[in-house]
Design a protein around this motif. Structure first.
Motif, PDB file in Angstrom:
ATOM      1  N   UNK A   1      66.460 -11.376 -26.335  1.00 28.65           N
ATOM      2  CA  UNK A   1      65.803 -10.474 -25.990  1.00 28.65           C
ATOM      3  C   UNK A   1      64.989 -12.496 -25.061  1.00 28.65           C
ATOM      4  N   UNK A   2      65.168 -13.167 -25.164  1.00 24.01           N
ATOM      5  CA  UNK A   2      64.393 -14.319 -24.709  1.00 24.01           C
ATOM      6  C   UNK A   2      65.317 -14.499 -23.336  1.00 24.01           C
ATOM      7  N   UNK A   3      66.560 -14.119 -23.024  1.00 24.50           N
ATOM      8  CA  UNK A   3      66.622 -14.176 -21.383  1.00 24.50           C
ATOM      9  C   UNK A   3      66.952 -13.106 -21.265  1.00 24.50           C
ATOM     10  N   UNK A   4      65.937 -12.247 -21.430  1.00 22.15           N
ATOM     11  CA  UNK A   4      65.823 -10.485 -20.525  1.00 22.15           C
ATOM     12  C   UNK A   4      65.516 -11.049 -19.141  1.00 22.15           C
ATOM     13  N   UNK A   5      64.447 -11.979 -19.162  1.00 20.36           N
ATOM     14  CA  UNK A   5      64.739 -11.820 -17.337  1.00 20.36           C
ATOM     15  C   UNK A   5      65.562 -12.086 -16.924  1.00 20.36           C
ATOM     16  N   UNK A   6      66.874 -12.087 -17.351  1.00 20.29           N
ATOM     17  CA  UNK A   6      68.206 -12.701 -16.384  1.00 20.29           C
ATOM     18  C   UNK A   6      68.347 -11.117 -15.482  1.00 20.29           C
ATOM     19  N   UNK A   7      69.339 -11.301 -14.155  1.00 20.82           N
ATOM     20  CA  UNK A   7      69.670  -9.905 -13.883  1.00 20.82           C
ATOM     21  C   UNK A   7      70.891 -10.006 -14.732  1.00 20.82           C
TER      22      UNK A   7
ATOM     23  N   UNK B   1      79.433  -3.730  -0.718  1.00 25.34           N
ATOM     24  CA  UNK B   1      78.241  -4.882  -0.013  1.00 25.34           C
ATOM     25  C   UNK B   1      78.372  -5.629  -1.980  1.00 25.34           C
ATOM     26  N   UNK B   2      78.040  -6.303  -2.048  1.00 26.24           N
ATOM     27  CA  UNK B   2      77.538  -7.706  -3.198  1.00 26.24           C
ATOM     28  C   UNK B   2      76.618  -5.920  -4.202  1.00 26.24           C
ATOM     29  N   UNK B   3      76.417  -5.459  -5.640  1.00 27.37           N
ATOM     30  CA  UNK B   3      75.904  -5.195  -6.053  1.00 27.37           C
ATOM     31  C   UNK B   3      74.033  -5.954  -6.473  1.00 27.37           C
ATOM     32  N   UNK B   4      73.105  -5.606  -6.772  1.00 30.27           N
ATOM     33  CA  UNK B   4      71.734  -6.478  -6.274  1.00 30.27           C
ATOM     34  C   UNK B   4      71.880  -7.005  -8.264  1.00 30.27           C
ATOM     35  N   UNK B   5      72.826  -5.746  -8.896  1.00 32.65           N
ATOM     36  CA  UNK B   5      73.020  -6.903  -9.888  1.00 32.65           C
ATOM     37  C   UNK B   5      73.821  -7.967 -10.515  1.00 32.65           C
ATOM     38  N   UNK B   6      73.648  -8.810 -11.385  1.00 30.02           N
ATOM     39  CA  UNK B   6      74.878 -10.049 -10.871  1.00 30.02           C
ATOM     40  C   UNK B   6      75.508  -9.905 -12.054  1.00 30.02           C
ATOM     41  N   UNK B   7      74.995  -8.352 -13.246  1.00 29.98           N
ATOM     42  CA  UNK B   7      76.036  -8.081 -14.087  1.00 29.98           C
ATOM     43  C   UNK B   7      75.602  -7.408 -15.014  1.00 29.98           C
ATOM     44  N   UNK B   8      76.424  -6.805 -15.891  1.00 32.38           N
ATOM     45  CA  UNK B   8      76.082  -5.385 -16.720  1.00 32.38           C
ATOM     46  C   UNK B   8      76.437  -5.877 -17.926  1.00 32.38           C
TER      47      UNK B   8
ATOM     48  N   UNK C   1      61.298  -1.760 -15.836  1.00 32.47           N
ATOM     49  CA  UNK C   1      61.643  -2.888 -15.212  1.00 32.47           C
ATOM     50  C   UNK C   1      63.303  -2.622 -13.677  1.00 32.47           C
ATOM     51  N   UNK C   2      62.890  -1.528 -14.462  1.00 33.44           N
ATOM     52  CA  UNK C   2      64.608  -0.836 -14.164  1.00 33.44           C
ATOM     53  C   UNK C   2      64.361   0.083 -12.538  1.00 33.44           C
ATOM     54  N   UNK C   3      64.701  -0.034 -11.326  1.00 30.94           N
ATOM     55  CA  UNK C   3      65.057   0.843 -10.535  1.00 30.94           C
ATOM     56  C   UNK C   3      66.547   1.057  -9.461  1.00 30.94           C
ATOM     57  N   UNK C   4      66.690   1.728  -8.886  1.00 27.08           N
ATOM     58  CA  UNK C   4      66.834   2.114  -7.195  1.00 27.08           C
ATOM     59  C   UNK C   4      68.817   3.135  -8.913  1.00 27.08           C
ATOM     60  N   UNK C   5      67.991   3.083 -10.259  1.00 33.72           N
ATOM     61  CA  UNK C   5      69.841   3.859 -10.506  1.00 33.72           C
ATOM     62  C   UNK C   5      70.043   5.389  -9.531  1.00 33.72           C
ATOM     63  N   UNK C   6      71.242   5.166  -9.316  1.00 31.89           N
ATOM     64  CA  UNK C   6      71.767   6.363  -8.450  1.00 31.89           C
ATOM     65  C   UNK C   6      72.216   7.632  -9.584  1.00 31.89           C
ATOM     66  N   UNK C   7      71.609   8.882  -9.555  1.00 30.43           N
ATOM     67  CA  UNK C   7      72.226   9.480 -10.340  1.00 30.43           C
ATOM     68  C   UNK C   7      72.728  11.083  -9.819  1.00 30.43           C
TER      69      UNK C   7
ATOM     70  N   UNK D   1      76.625   1.055 -10.447  1.00 29.86           N
ATOM     71  CA  UNK D   1      75.697   0.574 -10.235  1.00 29.86           C
ATOM     72  C   UNK D   1      75.511  -0.260  -9.359  1.00 29.86           C
ATOM     73  N   UNK D   2      75.538   0.307  -7.996  1.00 37.00           N
ATOM     74  CA  UNK D   2      75.793  -0.761  -6.840  1.00 37.00           C
ATOM     75  C   UNK D   2      74.631  -0.864  -6.403  1.00 37.00           C
ATOM     76  N   UNK D   3      73.626  -0.354  -6.721  1.00 35.68           N
ATOM     77  CA  UNK D   3      71.911  -0.512  -6.058  1.00 35.68           C
ATOM     78  C   UNK D   3      70.743  -0.013  -7.068  1.00 35.68           C
ATOM     79  N   UNK D   4      71.594  -0.467  -8.557  1.00 34.74           N
ATOM     80  CA  UNK D   4      70.441  -0.892  -9.353  1.00 34.74           C
ATOM     81  C   UNK D   4      69.916  -1.844  -9.945  1.00 34.74           C
ATOM     82  N   UNK D   5      68.598  -2.312  -9.358  1.00 34.12           N
ATOM     83  CA  UNK D   5      67.593  -3.521  -9.917  1.00 34.12           C
ATOM     84  C   UNK D   5      66.959  -3.541 -10.911  1.00 34.12           C
ATOM     85  N   UNK D   6      66.662  -4.797 -11.450  1.00 36.99           N
ATOM     86  CA  UNK D   6      66.046  -5.618 -12.979  1.00 36.99           C
ATOM     87  C   UNK D   6      64.443  -5.971 -12.022  1.00 36.99           C
TER      88      UNK D   6
END
Length: 532
Positions: free
Chosen positions: A30-36, A234-241, A512-518, A526-531
């Motif tokens: 929870x403490x590092x939930x701001x991470x991408x 192109x590089x995903x918007x997220x740093x990781x999953x 926090x979540x946007x850009x999910x492709x369905x 998750x190529x366009x998913x963002x936090x």
């Protein structure tokens, strides 16, 4: 095939092969939930890290971030180019020629070539690898069955045209081939990567072309992925999953409430309590082309060889009560086999009605006037999923109440369950089948034709085989769908499966979540998913 293992021994090999261990649980997240980094749970250890071996939806959702085939699904629910930038089809419908993207590279930086494509398809059909999905998804290609059965050294329908072009020749025109070819088991891996005849067991072998790379595997804890900076799209918007392995449904929900995960799939029992909570605006409803059913294996239980016994069981189960009362009315009662969203779905196919009195008559007429004389019977189902358990309990209760047949219940670890299913040893079981491609063939001939790879219960009906054989080859949709409808009615009357419900997922998704492709199949990579 999106069934819903990954043996711990294999996990240990993967960890030893290059994954670091940070230990600990999830309380510090929870403490590092701001991470991408997108965090969401998976209810069990992934069943495999090898695309050629994957059978279940949870693991597909993980591995589709790492591996890709020549084609995949788009948000329009149609096949779209992935590793291939385009394809052409010959006038006779037999040959598909794929051109590989010039900028498609593997995670190790090497460009994808035609040799890699051919290696990947030869590998999945290698009889020594013994992929459980090879013939189910590639048998339309010339030479696949012969290769898999050890009668040929190579797949005759594969041809390298040049370094960036591959042609695939089919046995006959197949209207659903591209959809079927999207299955993740057909993913492209480097020819100098995984072994050709054994499954992937080391992180160094887990090389795909997808938008994320595997960086860490901790058995019973998590799988971590990092963004692929050189991804062709192109590089995903997220740093990781991070996929956190959390078997308990209440724990999964608690971690969402505590801000430790960004989305979670809900059990139906939890939905009502959330509708009027602070999380009500974060509820998302998602229809899926999937059916939950109860199956009866004629190979393992002598009474199930009689159609009247199967019909009696089917008519003793109150599907309306299970769906609308026990599971809260979120799902749709399945009045057929082919789900909504799949061409050929019918609102009122000829499903057997709930009729306890008639069910008793049929059981007696089949030679069981005293149900206590029937052989012992156990209904098996996947563990760690409360909805599945509740439905199974209701089925067993209905059969006892309405037929007088005692049915024991057995929850099974998912890996053990699938292993028993693949050996055709599951006797009476509650199961899901979700569309791999939007065609009735995926639910009818693919599942229940006499020699179908997914026919695990010894069912055979010559008329069903004849009809589906005609429909499978017919290229005109207006002609083939009515033929599939006739075949579906045969299945329903034969009571091979007892359809229970068509699936509707309910998720909590963080603001926090946007850009999910369905797509209808679920979340796309998750190529366009963002936090935020």
């Amino acid at each position: 095939m999106r069934k819903w293992v990954w043996p711990l021994a294999a996990l240990a090999l993967i960890v030893a092969g290059g994954c670091s261990s940070s230990g600990g649980g999830f309380s510090e997240r929870k403490s590092d939930q701001a991470a991408n980094v997108l965090r969401y749970p998976i209810p069990n250890n992934p069943t495999t890290m090898d695309p050629a071996m994957v059978q279940d939806g949870d693991t597909i959702d993980l591995l589709q971030q790492v591996y890709e085939g020549l084609v995949g699904w788009g948000t329009n629910n149609e096949p779209v180019p992935l590793v291939a930038e385009k394809w052409e089809v010959s006038p006779d419908g037999l040959t598909y020629t794929f051109t590989i993207r010039g900028n498609a590279t593997f995670h190790n930086g090497k460009p994808v070539t035609a040799d890699d494509v051919i290696f990947s398809l030869e590998r999945v059909t290698n009889p020594k690898l013994a992929s459980p999905v090879a013939t189910a998804y590639l048998d339309d290609i010339q030479g696949v069955v012969e290769k898999f059965e050890g009668k040929a050294a190579t797949v005759s329908g594969l041809k390298k045209v040049d370094d960036k072009t591959v042609s695939i020749t089919l046995k006959r025109p197949t209207p659903y081939f591209l959809g079927k070819f999207t299955y993740l088991g057909n993913a492209i891996v480097p020819k100098d990567g995984p072994p050709a005849d054994t499954t992937i067991t080391e992180t160094a072998q887990m090389i795909g072309t997808g938008p994320f790379k595997v960086t860490e595997v901790l058995p019973e804890q998590k799988v971590s992925l990092a963004a692929n900076e050189a991804y062709w799209g192109g590089k995903p918007a997220l740093d990781g999953i991070e996929r956190l392995v959390i078997g308990d449904a209440l724990t999964r929900l608690s971690k969402f409430k505590n801000g430790e995960v960004d989305m979670v799939n809900l059990e139906r029992q939890d939905v009502d309590g959330l509708k009027n909570s602070e999380f009500k605006d974060q509820l998302v409803y998602l229809d899926r082309p999937a059916i939950w059913y109860v199956a009866m294996n004629q190979l393992q239980y002598e009474p199930f060889k009689k159609k009247e016994v199967r019909q009696a069981f089917a008519m003793s189960i109150n599907r309306e009560r299970i769906v609308n009362e026990i599971l809260g009315g979120i799902n749709q009662v399945a009045n057929g086999i082919v789900p909504p969203g799949v061409p050929g779905h019918r609102e009122n196919a000829k499903v057997l009605p709930f009729d306890p009195a008639k069910a008793k008559e049929m059981l007696a007429a089949a030679g069981y006037p005293d149900p206590s004389k029937m052989p012992a019977l156990t209904l098996t189902f996947r563990d760690e999923r409360p909805d599945i358990r509740r439905a199974a309990e209701a089925v067993a209760t209905d059969i006892k109440t309405n037929l007088g047949v005692d049915v024991k219940l057995q929850a099974m670890e998912w890996g053990a369950y699938l292993d028993k299913l693949n050996k055709k040893e599951q006797v009476f079981y509650h199961m899901r089948w979700a569309a791999d491609y939007l065609d009735p063939q995926n639910f009818l001939s693919h599942m229940l034709a006499t020699n179908a790879p997914e026919n695990k219960l010894g069912y055979s009906n010559p008329e069903f085989d004849r009809l589906t054989g005609i429909a499978d080859r017919e290229m005109d949709s207006a002609k083939r769908l009515p033929i599939y409808a006739q075949a579906e009615d045969i299945i329903l009357d034969d009571a091979v499966w007892v359809p229970i419900y068509f699936q509707r997922d309910v998720e909590l998704q963080s603001p926090r979540l946007s850009g999910l492709r369905e797509s209808l199949f679920g979340h796309l990579p998750h190529t366009t998913t963002q936090l935020k």
